[in-house]
Design a protein around this motif. Structure first.
Motif, PDB file in Angstrom:
ATOM      1  N   GLU A 216       0.825  -1.211   0.000  1.00 26.74           N
ATOM      2  CA  GLU A 216       0.000   0.000   0.000  1.00 26.74           C
ATOM      3  C   GLU A 216       0.863   1.268   0.000  1.00 26.74           C
ATOM      4  O   GLU A 216       0.546   2.240  -0.689  1.00 26.74           O
TER       5      GLU A 216
ATOM      6  N   GLN B 296      -5.485  -5.588   1.077  1.00 29.17           N
ATOM      7  CA  GLN B 296      -5.970  -5.481   2.458  1.00 29.17           C
ATOM      8  C   GLN B 296      -7.016  -6.555   2.763  1.00 29.17           C
ATOM      9  O   GLN B 296      -7.061  -7.082   3.876  1.00 29.17           O
TER      10      GLN B 296
ATOM     11  N   ASP C  55      -4.957  -9.429   3.582  1.00 31.84           N
ATOM     12  CA  ASP C  55      -4.447  -9.297   4.960  1.00 31.84           C
ATOM     13  C   ASP C  55      -5.481  -9.810   5.963  1.00 31.84           C
ATOM     14  O   ASP C  55      -5.198 -10.635   6.825  1.00 31.84           O
TER      15      ASP C  55
ATOM     16  N   GLN D 153     -11.011   3.484   7.611  1.00 29.41           N
ATOM     17  CA  GLN D 153     -10.765   2.185   6.984  1.00 29.41           C
ATOM     18  C   GLN D 153     -12.046   1.388   6.706  1.00 29.41           C
ATOM     19  O   GLN D 153     -11.998   0.256   6.216  1.00 29.41           O
TER      20      GLN D 153
HETATM   21  N1  TRP Z   1      -4.807   0.706   5.005  1.00 29.34           N
HETATM   22  C1  TRP Z   1      -4.261   0.816   6.322  1.00 29.34           C
HETATM   23  C2  TRP Z   1      -3.737   2.257   6.536  1.00 29.34           C
HETATM   24  O1  TRP Z   1      -3.750   3.039   5.643  1.00 29.34           O
HETATM   25  C3  TRP Z   1      -3.154  -0.164   6.575  1.00 29.34           C
HETATM   26  C4  TRP Z   1      -3.583  -1.609   6.469  1.00 29.34           C
HETATM   27  C5  TRP Z   1      -3.103  -2.513   5.579  1.00 29.34           C
HETATM   28  C6  TRP Z   1      -4.537  -2.304   7.254  1.00 29.34           C
HETATM   29  N2  TRP Z   1      -3.676  -3.723   5.769  1.00 29.34           N
HETATM   30  C7  TRP Z   1      -4.543  -3.638   6.788  1.00 29.34           C
HETATM   31  C8  TRP Z   1      -5.378  -1.944   8.309  1.00 29.34           C
HETATM   32  C9  TRP Z   1      -5.395  -4.618   7.337  1.00 29.34           C
HETATM   33  C10 TRP Z   1      -6.213  -2.904   8.850  1.00 29.34           C
HETATM   34  C11 TRP Z   1      -6.213  -4.228   8.358  1.00 29.34           C
HETATM   35  O2  TRP Z   1      -3.321   2.596   7.602  1.00 29.34           O
END
Ligand code: TRP
Length: 434
Positions: free
Chosen positions: A103, A185, A188, A211
């Motif tokens: 990201e 994500q 993840d 989020q």
């Molecule tokens: N997108 C989140 C941010 O900008 C970071 C992130 C990546 C995230 N993978 C995730 C948050 C999975 C929660 C779960 O901070």
């Protein structure tokens, strides 16, 4: 209603609006040994947290997954997420933290090498110093974990461009890695339910409310990949099969649900099964058993992830707390003197002059120092309330609060830096490269 009200859970009009508009539910669980952010309406919303509550109360396994972008420096806004992870770990959750290097590459142009260096030197020692124990915890990299990337492209099969743009509103100039980041994500969030990472189980994702689109995308995809939809209907629970050849599958599910003690009624032509459950708890038990069954046939049968949403902390300059505005944030690696200097210059909710303050009172709801007390520095609810009220009445002046905040933050920083020094040696115990 006040911005931060330690003794009421509903507050801040805009957050309520967010809940209403996006179907986020109000967070009002009373958790065992809950730290301040859980008690003060700072975590103001959730999706499906009941699943996690249930696991905590009954000491059953659950996963905790969150991610941080390794860009810039870690500040007190990021600390809020880690504080929650620490709490869940203490309640028995197994912890997974993503270094969101894909990201960061996609949205900020940070190379993977640089992201790794920032994660190892800046973020991970702070996670440990904040209380994450390497036991039953891991920090991994999006770019280095094959399962994350595989789930991203595989699950994406069930969302089209139209739907995607409706969630994110990317414009046509967006680069393609950026479009892919939300799917990473999703990977993840769900990969911790694969067997290698502990198998199917409820997962809580603590995040700032910004989020939520990713959570909606993930939960929708989970739903679309399920073989069954399981819903609470009036006086019964309906289980609807989405595939072909319902007979064998529904009979197997009927016997599983029957074994749980429910009366079962099959309607094969409708590809349906009805069970005698009547409430959320029945729904949960039936759904858990069916997900377990699905897992044997359907590699994409997951528990929908739960989420909690916290308010975004206000910056010391009254705007957003952001790494790119150094005076808006106290960074965890600022020196105690630097932190004190920032506190002293922070924007408060005091009256324009001392006379006005005494006469009309201050506004703790629009005060970055009060917020700092509530989010980070003061444990004692009744003392926090005292500060709140004496500010409102005009009796307590900003100088007093700042002095108090400066002392508290100085002490906190000294102690934290010591722990952080010791944590550096533990980084290798928590980092995974696969
Ligand atoms: N997108 C989140 C941010 O900008 C970071 C992130 C990546 C995230 N993978 C995730 C948050 C999975 C929660 C779960 O901070």
């Amino acid at each position: 209603m006040p911005l931060i009200n330690p003794w009421a859970s509903q507050q801040f009009k805009d957050y309520k609006k967010l809940r209403d508009e996006f179907g986020i539910e109000e967070f009002n669980f009373t958790l065992p040994d809950a730290p301040p952010i859980f008690r003060r309406g700072i975590i103001f919303g959730h999706r499906d947290f009941q699943l996690i509550y249930d696991r905590i109360i009954n000491s059953k396994p659950f996963a905790v997954l969150t991610g941080l972008m390794p860009s810039g420096r870690m500040h007190f806004g990021h600390k809020m997420t880690i504080d929650q992870v620490v709490y869940y770990q203490n309640q028995g959750g197994d912890v997974h933290i993503a270094v969101a290097d894909i990201e960061a590459y996609a949205s900020r142009g940070i190379s993977l090498e640089k992201a790794e260096k920032i994660a190892l030197e800046e973020y991970i020692p702070s996670y440990i110093a904040l209380g994450i124990s390497p036991d039953k915890a891991e920090v991994y990299f999006q770019s280095k974990r094959r399962e994350v990337k595989d789930l991203a492209w595989k699950l994406a099969k069930k969302i089209n461009m139209n739907e995607f743009l409706k969630i994110y509103g990317f414009d046509k100039e967006a680069n393609m890695t950026h479009l892919f980041a939300p799917l990473i994500q999703v990977g993840d969030i769900l990969h911790v339910q694969l067997d290698r990472f502990g198998g199917r189980r409820p997962t809580v994702v603590p995040v700032g409310v910004d989020q939520d689109p990713h959570m909606r995308l993930t939960r929708d995809l989970v739903e679309r990949w399920r073989m069954f939809s399981v819903v609470l209907q009036e006086g019964k629970i309906g289980v609807f099969y989405r595939g072909e050849s319902p007979e064998k599958v529904l009979n197997e599910v009927a016997s599983i649900v029957g074994d749980l003690g429910f009366d079962v009624h099959l309607n094969i032509p409708y590809k349906a099964l009805y069970a005698s459950g009547t409430n959320w708890e029945h729904l949960r038990r039936i759904n858990e058993a069916i997900i377990e069954y699905e897992r044997k046939i359907n590699e994409h049968g997951f528990f929908p992830p739960s989420a909690t949403y916290h308010r975004l902390i206000t910056g010391l300059n009254g705007g957003k707390m952001s790494s790119s505005i150094p005076d808006s944030a106290i960074f965890l690696t600022d020196s105690p003197e630097e932190a004190v200097r920032k506190v002293k210059r922070a924007i408060t909710g005091g009256g324009a002059t001392l006379e006005e303050h005494r006469k009309y009172g201050g506004n703790p709801d629009r005060c970055s120092i009060y917020e700092f007390f509530a989010y980070h520095l003061i444990e004692d609810d009744s003392y926090l309330k005292e500060i709140y009220e004496s500010c409102k009445s005009g009796e307590r002046i900003c100088g007093k609060c700042k002095k108090e905040a400066a002392n508290l933050v100085e002490e906190w920083m000294k102690d934290f830096h010591e722990r952080r020094e010791n944590a550096k040696d533990m980084v290798k115990e928590i980092v995974r490269y696969d």
